[in-house]
Design a protein around this motif. Structure first.
Motif, short mmCIF file in Angstrom:
data_model
loop_
_atom_site.label_atom_id
_atom_site.label_comp_id
_atom_site.label_asym_id
_atom_site.label_seq_id
_atom_site.Cartn_x
_atom_site.Cartn_y
_atom_site.Cartn_z
N PRO A 1 44.31 27.78 28.65
CA PRO A 1 43.39 28.94 28.62
C PRO A 1 42.52 29.01 29.88
N GLU A 2 42.12 27.87 30.41
CA GLU A 2 41.31 27.86 31.63
C GLU A 2 42.10 28.40 32.82
N GLN A 3 43.39 28.04 32.91
CA GLN A 3 44.22 28.53 34.00
C GLN A 3 44.48 30.03 33.87
N ILE A 4 44.67 30.48 32.64
CA ILE A 4 44.86 31.92 32.41
C ILE A 4 43.63 32.69 32.88
N ARG A 5 42.45 32.18 32.55
CA ARG A 5 41.22 32.86 32.95
C ARG A 5 41.05 32.80 34.48
N LEU A 6 41.47 31.71 35.08
CA LEU A 6 41.36 31.57 36.54
C LEU A 6 42.23 32.62 37.24
N VAL A 7 43.50 32.74 36.81
CA VAL A 7 44.39 33.74 37.40
C VAL A 7 43.86 35.14 37.13
N ALA A 8 43.36 35.37 35.92
CA ALA A 8 42.82 36.68 35.58
C ALA A 8 41.63 37.02 36.47
N GLY A 9 40.74 36.06 36.68
CA GLY A 9 39.55 36.30 37.47
C GLY A 9 39.84 36.49 38.95
N ARG A 10 40.81 35.75 39.47
CA ARG A 10 41.08 35.80 40.90
C ARG A 10 42.01 36.95 41.28
N MET B 1 42.39 41.38 31.84
CA MET B 1 43.28 40.64 32.74
C MET B 1 43.89 39.42 32.06
N GLU B 2 43.11 38.76 31.22
CA GLU B 2 43.67 37.63 30.46
C GLU B 2 44.79 38.11 29.55
N GLN B 3 44.61 39.29 28.95
CA GLN B 3 45.66 39.84 28.10
C GLN B 3 46.91 40.16 28.91
N VAL B 4 46.73 40.66 30.13
CA VAL B 4 47.86 40.92 31.02
C VAL B 4 48.61 39.63 31.31
N GLU C 1 39.08 52.61 35.62
CA GLU C 1 38.19 51.54 36.04
C GLU C 1 38.96 50.24 36.23
N PRO C 2 38.47 49.34 37.13
CA PRO C 2 39.10 48.02 37.25
C PRO C 2 39.13 47.32 35.90
N LEU C 3 40.17 46.56 35.66
CA LEU C 3 40.32 45.88 34.38
C LEU C 3 39.29 44.76 34.25
N SER C 4 38.76 44.59 33.05
CA SER C 4 37.79 43.51 32.79
C SER C 4 38.52 42.17 32.79
N ILE C 5 37.75 41.08 32.82
CA ILE C 5 38.36 39.75 32.79
C ILE C 5 39.14 39.54 31.50
#
Length: 426
Positions: free
Chosen positions: A183-192, A165-168, A158-162
């Motif tokens: 943390p906000e930038q990490i989540r942004l890169v993870a989400g996009r 992706m943050e852990q990646v 399955e596609p990785l969850s957000i």
């Protein structure tokens, strides 16, 4: 036979995605159902009997990494094959090597293998000479040969969850000293990154190269400026997103309708294809509840032919939202399907004599008489049989407690005929 990365001398730094490849399933991020203790993959590894396995899922979610980790855990040499370049001779050389050295043969995009290549590979696996893992982004039941499907354990990723992706991203940052992200930038890169770990790490590497210190929002925007989300128009992503779009319109959820429509548009889907789907569901799902939905959908299809993107996206949203917001009736779709099934499964019913063509000399002598013109009655309706099919057999009203066309029609015909409309018992 060895991997390109193994065979070639190292030129400069190793790509971040390659440097962070997990050595065991315990290091794999996400795919918990696949890697958890007691899973079928773990049990096969523990038994030393992997056999033939197909890993199926979108790009960048760890298929190759999992295959390499499995090889390491089995203590077998990892031998990748290129599905487009490997010939039967290459497979047979691996068979010879496997008789002397334990091997795990890995084929990425295994759907590109020919039937002959597949047969030779299966022969190696079935006699226990080597283990095999194939990876594909396409649905195995659609893109692989029946022989390979029937002899393999198929495992869906399955596609990785957000959160995954943050852990990646955080693991990548640990490997890049001197680069700092909030943390906000990490989540942004993870989400996009669209659930694609390789894409996230490649983006992270681009941000880090030649830079030391905090990452800025402008740098992230530049990295993603021309990077579309995953949407393979020939694969499962196409069918899954289209399916979600259709089901959201049918389910009357305007926000979901707009989201999946935006995914299709952003992924480069042909606006004419989208317009055709909206037209179909204007009749299939809205139907007689609101006849203007089909008019809107047809107008939208004509409009996108003339204007194209980007303005066509507004027209598509207009039509899709009309379908989503309209009351629903499946009576037209259900009725024609029932009629077709009846026609296909029963002898053809004779046309009643009074309905047969009477516009020629001699028709009356043949008995083609008795038809009463409804317009001659003040009500615009007369009692007469039009077929031997009992009322309500095929058409069943989906009128609900709303001011829909079907509701108004039911009320009108109840008043005219003095009895319930077709398909209604009271």
């Amino acid at each position: 036979m060895s991997d390109l990365f193994d065979a070639a001398p190292r030129q400069g730094r190793m790509p971040l995605a390659a440097a962070l490849r997990p050595a065991t399933l315990d290091e794999v991020i996400g795919q918990q159902a696949l890697t958890a203790p007691g899973s079928i993959l773990r049990r096969r590894i523990a038994a030393g009997a992997l056999g033939s396995v197909i890993l199926y899922g979108p790009p960048g979610i760890g298929k190759t990494s999992i295959a390499r980790a499995v090889g390491a855990m089995l203590g077998k040499s990892f031998r990748p094959l290129n599905a487009t370049r490997a010939g039967v001779a290459d497979i047979r050389r691996l068979a010879d090597e496997a008789r002397m050295t334990p091997l795990l043969i890995f084929v990425d995009e295994v759907q590109r293998f020919s039937a002959t290549q597949t047969d030779d590979l299966l022969a190696i696996c079935e006699d226990g000479t080597a283990d095999f893992i194939g990876a594909t982004t396409g649905n195995p039941y659609h893109v692989l040969t029946p022989a390979l499907v029937s002899r393999s354990t198929i495992l869906k990723l399955e596609p990785l969850s957000i959160e995954d992706m943050e852990q990646v991203v955080r693991r990548g940052l640990d490997h890049l000293p001197g680069v700092a992200m909030t943390p906000e930038q990490i989540r942004l890169v993870a989400g996009r990154s669209g659930g694609d770990a390789r894409r996230a790490l490649t983006t992270l590497e681009s941000l880090a190269l030649g830079h030391d210190g905090p990452v800025t929002e402008a740098m992230i925007e530049e990295a993603y400026a021309a990077a579309p989300i995953n949407h393979d128009r020939s694969g499962d992503a196409h069918y899954d997103v289209v399916s979600a779009f259709i089901k959201s319109m049918r389910g009357s959820d305007p926000d979901a309708t707009l989201y999946w429509l935006a995914r299709l548009i952003h992924g480069g889907e042909d606006p004419r294809f989208i317009a055709r789907r909206i037209m179909i569901h204007a009749s299939e799902d809205v139907g007689l509840a609101d006849n203007t939905a089909l008019q809107t959908a047809v107008a939208a299809a004509q409009a996108v032919e003339k204007i194209g993107y980007p303005e066509a996206q507004i027209v598509l949203a207009h039509a899709a939202l009309h379908v989503a917001r309209a009351p629903k009736s499946a009576s037209a779709c259900r009725g024609i399907m029932a009629a077709l099934q009846l026609v296909a499964s029963t002898p053809p019913a004779p046309v009643p004599l009074h309905l047969r063509d009477a516009h020629y000399k001699g028709a009356e002598a043949l008995g083609h008489t008795g038809y009463v013109l409804p317009h001659d009655d003040p009500r615009g309706w007369v009692e007469q049989d039009y077929s031997p099919i009992p009322p309500g057999t095929l058409y069943q009203s989906d009128a609900r407690d709303a001011a829909t066309f079907e509701k108004r029609a039911d009320e009108y015909w109840r008043k005219v005929t003095g009895r319930p409309p077709h398909g209604l018992q009271t």
